[in-house]
Design an enzyme around this catalytic site. Structure first.
Site, PDB file in Angstrom:
ATOM      1  N   ASP A  20      38.443  30.452 -19.539  1.00  0.00           N
ATOM      2  CA  ASP A  20      38.726  29.114 -19.016  1.00  0.00           C
ATOM      3  C   ASP A  20      40.064  29.056 -18.310  1.00  0.00           C
ATOM      4  O   ASP A  20      41.114  29.373 -18.878  1.00  0.00           O
ATOM      5  CB  ASP A  20      38.681  28.096 -20.152  1.00  0.00           C
ATOM      6  CG  ASP A  20      37.284  27.964 -20.738  1.00  0.00           C
ATOM      7  OD1 ASP A  20      36.324  27.970 -19.955  1.00  0.00           O
ATOM      8  OD2 ASP A  20      37.161  27.886 -21.973  1.00  0.00           O
ATOM      9  N   ASP A 217      46.252  32.145 -19.917  1.00  0.00           N
ATOM     10  CA  ASP A 217      46.920  30.919 -19.468  1.00  0.00           C
ATOM     11  C   ASP A 217      47.289  29.968 -20.595  1.00  0.00           C
ATOM     12  O   ASP A 217      48.072  29.046 -20.386  1.00  0.00           O
ATOM     13  CB  ASP A 217      46.007  30.172 -18.486  1.00  0.00           C
ATOM     14  CG  ASP A 217      44.787  29.573 -19.171  1.00  0.00           C
ATOM     15  OD1 ASP A 217      44.648  28.340 -19.150  1.00  0.00           O
ATOM     16  OD2 ASP A 217      43.993  30.331 -19.751  1.00  0.00           O
ATOM     17  N   ARG A 327      53.461  39.583  33.473  1.00  0.00           N
ATOM     18  CA  ARG A 327      53.502  41.052  33.358  1.00  0.00           C
ATOM     19  C   ARG A 327      52.069  41.568  33.255  1.00  0.00           C
ATOM     20  O   ARG A 327      51.349  41.238  32.307  1.00  0.00           O
ATOM     21  CB  ARG A 327      54.312  41.460  32.130  1.00  0.00           C
ATOM     22  CG  ARG A 327      54.525  42.957  31.982  1.00  0.00           C
ATOM     23  CD  ARG A 327      55.413  43.246  30.774  1.00  0.00           C
ATOM     24  NE  ARG A 327      55.627  44.664  30.575  1.00  0.00           N
ATOM     25  CZ  ARG A 327      55.511  45.300  29.413  1.00  0.00           C
ATOM     26  NH1 ARG A 327      55.177  44.620  28.324  1.00  0.00           N
ATOM     27  NH2 ARG A 327      55.729  46.599  29.323  1.00  0.00           N
ATOM     28  N   PHE A 332      46.166  48.769  30.564  1.00  0.00           N
ATOM     29  CA  PHE A 332      47.021  48.471  29.415  1.00  0.00           C
ATOM     30  C   PHE A 332      46.768  47.039  28.949  1.00  0.00           C
ATOM     31  O   PHE A 332      45.965  46.793  28.045  1.00  0.00           O
ATOM     32  CB  PHE A 332      48.482  48.706  29.758  1.00  0.00           C
ATOM     33  CG  PHE A 332      49.440  48.507  28.603  1.00  0.00           C
ATOM     34  CD1 PHE A 332      49.023  48.622  27.278  1.00  0.00           C
ATOM     35  CD2 PHE A 332      50.775  48.216  28.841  1.00  0.00           C
ATOM     36  CE1 PHE A 332      49.901  48.445  26.215  1.00  0.00           C
ATOM     37  CE2 PHE A 332      51.662  48.037  27.789  1.00  0.00           C
ATOM     38  CZ  PHE A 332      51.227  48.152  26.484  1.00  0.00           C
ATOM     39  N   GLN A 335      49.986  39.988  30.247  1.00  0.00           N
ATOM     40  CA  GLN A 335      50.875  39.229  29.349  1.00  0.00           C
ATOM     41  C   GLN A 335      51.309  37.917  29.991  1.00  0.00           C
ATOM     42  O   GLN A 335      51.655  37.868  31.176  1.00  0.00           O
ATOM     43  CB  GLN A 335      52.112  40.069  29.002  1.00  0.00           C
ATOM     44  CG  GLN A 335      53.083  39.398  28.041  1.00  0.00           C
ATOM     45  CD  GLN A 335      54.210  40.337  27.625  1.00  0.00           C
ATOM     46  OE1 GLN A 335      54.051  41.554  27.653  1.00  0.00           O
ATOM     47  NE2 GLN A 335      55.344  39.776  27.246  1.00  0.00           N
ATOM     48  N   ASN A 373      56.208  40.388  21.506  1.00  0.00           N
ATOM     49  CA  ASN A 373      57.430  40.167  20.731  1.00  0.00           C
ATOM     50  C   ASN A 373      58.554  41.066  21.215  1.00  0.00           C
ATOM     51  O   ASN A 373      58.348  41.945  22.063  1.00  0.00           O
ATOM     52  CB  ASN A 373      57.174  40.357  19.228  1.00  0.00           C
ATOM     53  CG  ASN A 373      56.714  41.759  18.880  1.00  0.00           C
ATOM     54  OD1 ASN A 373      57.250  42.743  19.380  1.00  0.00           O
ATOM     55  ND2 ASN A 373      55.714  41.859  18.011  1.00  0.00           N
ATOM     56  N   PHE A 384      49.502  38.566  24.813  1.00  0.00           N
ATOM     57  CA  PHE A 384      48.877  39.457  25.783  1.00  0.00           C
ATOM     58  C   PHE A 384      47.426  39.698  25.379  1.00  0.00           C
ATOM     59  O   PHE A 384      47.034  39.483  24.231  1.00  0.00           O
ATOM     60  CB  PHE A 384      49.631  40.784  25.931  1.00  0.00           C
ATOM     61  CG  PHE A 384      49.669  41.631  24.691  1.00  0.00           C
ATOM     62  CD1 PHE A 384      48.690  42.592  24.439  1.00  0.00           C
ATOM     63  CD2 PHE A 384      50.717  41.514  23.775  1.00  0.00           C
ATOM     64  CE1 PHE A 384      48.737  43.381  23.305  1.00  0.00           C
ATOM     65  CE2 PHE A 384      50.773  42.306  22.637  1.00  0.00           C
ATOM     66  CZ  PHE A 384      49.774  43.245  22.400  1.00  0.00           C
ATOM     67  N   LEU A 420      49.755  49.953  19.196  1.00  0.00           N
ATOM     68  CA  LEU A 420      50.354  48.631  18.983  1.00  0.00           C
ATOM     69  C   LEU A 420      49.957  48.002  17.645  1.00  0.00           C
ATOM     70  O   LEU A 420      50.492  46.959  17.274  1.00  0.00           O
ATOM     71  CB  LEU A 420      49.969  47.677  20.120  1.00  0.00           C
ATOM     72  CG  LEU A 420      50.415  48.082  21.529  1.00  0.00           C
ATOM     73  CD1 LEU A 420      50.047  46.997  22.531  1.00  0.00           C
ATOM     74  CD2 LEU A 420      51.913  48.368  21.566  1.00  0.00           C
ATOM     75  N   HIS A 424      52.129  44.381  16.657  1.00  0.00           N
ATOM     76  CA  HIS A 424      51.869  43.098  17.301  1.00  0.00           C
ATOM     77  C   HIS A 424      50.716  42.413  16.572  1.00  0.00           C
ATOM     78  O   HIS A 424      49.704  43.039  16.267  1.00  0.00           O
ATOM     79  CB  HIS A 424      51.509  43.292  18.777  1.00  0.00           C
ATOM     80  CG  HIS A 424      52.638  43.829  19.597  1.00  0.00           C
ATOM     81  ND1 HIS A 424      53.525  43.022  20.264  1.00  0.00           N
ATOM     82  CD2 HIS A 424      53.043  45.112  19.820  1.00  0.00           C
ATOM     83  CE1 HIS A 424      54.423  43.775  20.886  1.00  0.00           C
ATOM     84  NE2 HIS A 424      54.146  45.056  20.629  1.00  0.00           N
TER      85      HIS A 424
END
Length: 467
Positions: A20, A217, A327, A332, A335, A373, A384, A420, A424
């Site tokens: 319980d 508990d 960018r 690739f 961004q 970042n 991105f 990555l 990221h």
């Protein structure tokens, strides 16, 4: 959770759980699916499991039995069975002591219950008794003479006196009361407890207390917490239990048991990779509308809640409206998300950079939506989308490198940027072929210095649905 506890966890060979408000919520009966995963995973690792409860074995609900624990320590340690129903230990209360207890309840004007190994009975029925007992054992019969035909392992009080009610001296040397409800206490052997029952199991198995981990508990877990080598308390526990705990985990509803054992390295989360069958996800859908076409993505708030909340809020506020992809590097990624268009700006809804949310279920495969970042925990508004479609690595090489087999196969087949991962935060994935066509078209635009497009690629707006 500190390294010392994780080291101690390596010695654990058996885990006992209270029922319980530990495995399940007493008032509602809710038991999270993660509990089943815990028992399955522990079994796979060869770690034994047990139930240690104030309940009788007949009060162990079906969903707990279906977990197939190896041992049942019931009635606060007075009756112990293994999973095959073999009795490991039993200590009934002497009949003359039961009779003295019943005489005392009549003297002080309270009602009682008597509990056998596989059944129980009440001295009478009343609204007070029903309120206390029916949530644990429903449909108990009224039989004040139950003890005449059955061994009694535990007794109950039913009253509204709370802690003011105390056993008289002639009973307290052999019995003790453990309050479990505002209107009821367990009355058990003075020498008995969950700990004494669990100890019988540990000794039978040739183990030591250092091999035992317990979850609990309430006050009837105190002795068990004193005995066990490792003690974990649920967040909503009695203060005395919290004081004795080696670690305080989350509540039942928050998957507290799984969370603690995962931190100890004793179970692993069963991973689901939402990017594999992305169309089956029911998360929020974001449509990035650009001057080259629309890109539709599904977002993953379960794995990256703070990142998704940030992206949705900025999109709904119009923060990204008119912002360019500043960018772009073919093979690739593309961004954007910086209102200054320089790659040096942008703010989160939190007013400052916020932390990474790396999930073992999400990866920078082709079409992944990730946060840009400037290093660890520096997320703002920039993001991105991975465009690369070719990798020089085979699925076998990626698997050897630590990537899950399913993800390694996707990387090898469709491409991405595995270097990555864990750098990221991934929080979304392109949904359809048309979106990939727009992604590839944008990736091929002419660029100049700093990989900035010669002609602006503009985010006209970002629409979000199903949030």
């Amino acid at each position: 959770m500190d390294a010392k506890l994780r080291y101690k966890a390596k010695k654990i060979k058996i885990v006992f759980f209270d029922i319980d408000d530990t495995l399940r919520v007493k008032d509602t009966g809710y038991m999270p699916a993660s509990v089943r995963e815990v028992f399955r995973s522990l079994k796979e690792k060869g770690i034994l499991t047990g139930i240690a409860s104030g309940r009788g074995i007949f009060g162990v609900v079906p969903e707990i039995r279906e977990l197939e624990p190896d041992f049942f320590v019931t009635l606060n340690g007075a009756y112990v069975e293994d999973k095959k129903g073999n009795v490991v230990y039993q200590q009934p209360i002497a009949k003359e002591l039961v009779e003295k207890y019943i005489a005392w309840t009549k003297e002080v004007g309270i009602d009682y219950g008597l509990v056998g190994s596989h059944s129980a009975a009440l001295s009478k029925r009343s609204s007070l008794i029903n309120n206390a007992i029916d949530i644990v054992y429903d449909h108990l019969p009224v039989n004040p003479d139950f003890y005449q035909s059955e061994n009694v392992y535990q007794m109950w009080t039913f009253e509204d006196q709370g802690d003011n009610l105390q056993l008289p001296d002639d009973l307290s040397k052999d019995l003790r009361m453990v309050r479990w409800h505002p209107h009821s206490s367990d009355v058990v052997s003075a020498k008995g407890s969950k700990a004494s029952g669990v100890q019988k199991v540990i000794e039978k198995l040739g183990m030591k207390p250092e091999n035992l981990l317990v979850f609990g508990d309430e006050l009837n877990d105190l002795e068990l917490f004193d005995y066990a080598g490792m003690r974990i308390a649920m967040k909503k526990s009695h203060p005395q239990i919290l004081e004795k705990a080696d670690y305080i985990t989350k509540s039942v509803e928050e998957d507290g048991i799984f969370d603690a054992l995962e931190k100890l390295g004793m179970v692993e989360k069963e991973l689901h990779f939402p990017q594999i069958e992305v169309e089956k996800n029911k998360g929020p859908i974001a449509t990035i509308k650009t001057n080259h076409g629309d890109m539709k993505l599904v977002l993953f708030p379960e794995q990256a809640p703070k990142t998704v909340a940030n992206f949705i809020a900025l999109a709904k506020d119009g923060y990204y409206d008119g912002v360019i992809f500043h960018r772009i590097i073919p093979d690739f990624m593309i961004q954007g998300g910086d209102p200054t268009g320089t790659g040096m700006g942008g703010e989160s809804i939190y007013g400052e950079s916020f932390e990474d949310e790396f999930s073992p279920e999400l990866y920078n495969i082709r079409g992944a939506l990730s946060m840009a970042n400037a290093g660890p925990n520096t997320n703002g508004s920039q993001f991105f989308i991975v465009q690369n479609s070719k990798l020089p690595y085979s699925a076998k090489e990626l698997s050897r490198g630590g990537w899950p087999k399913e993800i390694a196969e996707i990387y090898a087949r469709t491409g991405g940027t595995p270097h990555l991962d864990r750098r990221h935060t991934v929080f979304g994935q392109l949904l359809d072929e048309q979106s990939y066509q727009v992604l590839d078209e944008i990736a091929q635009v002419e660029t100049g210095a700093m990989d900035k497009p010669v002609e602006d690629v503009v985010i006209e707006t970002i629409e979000v649905e199903n949030e």
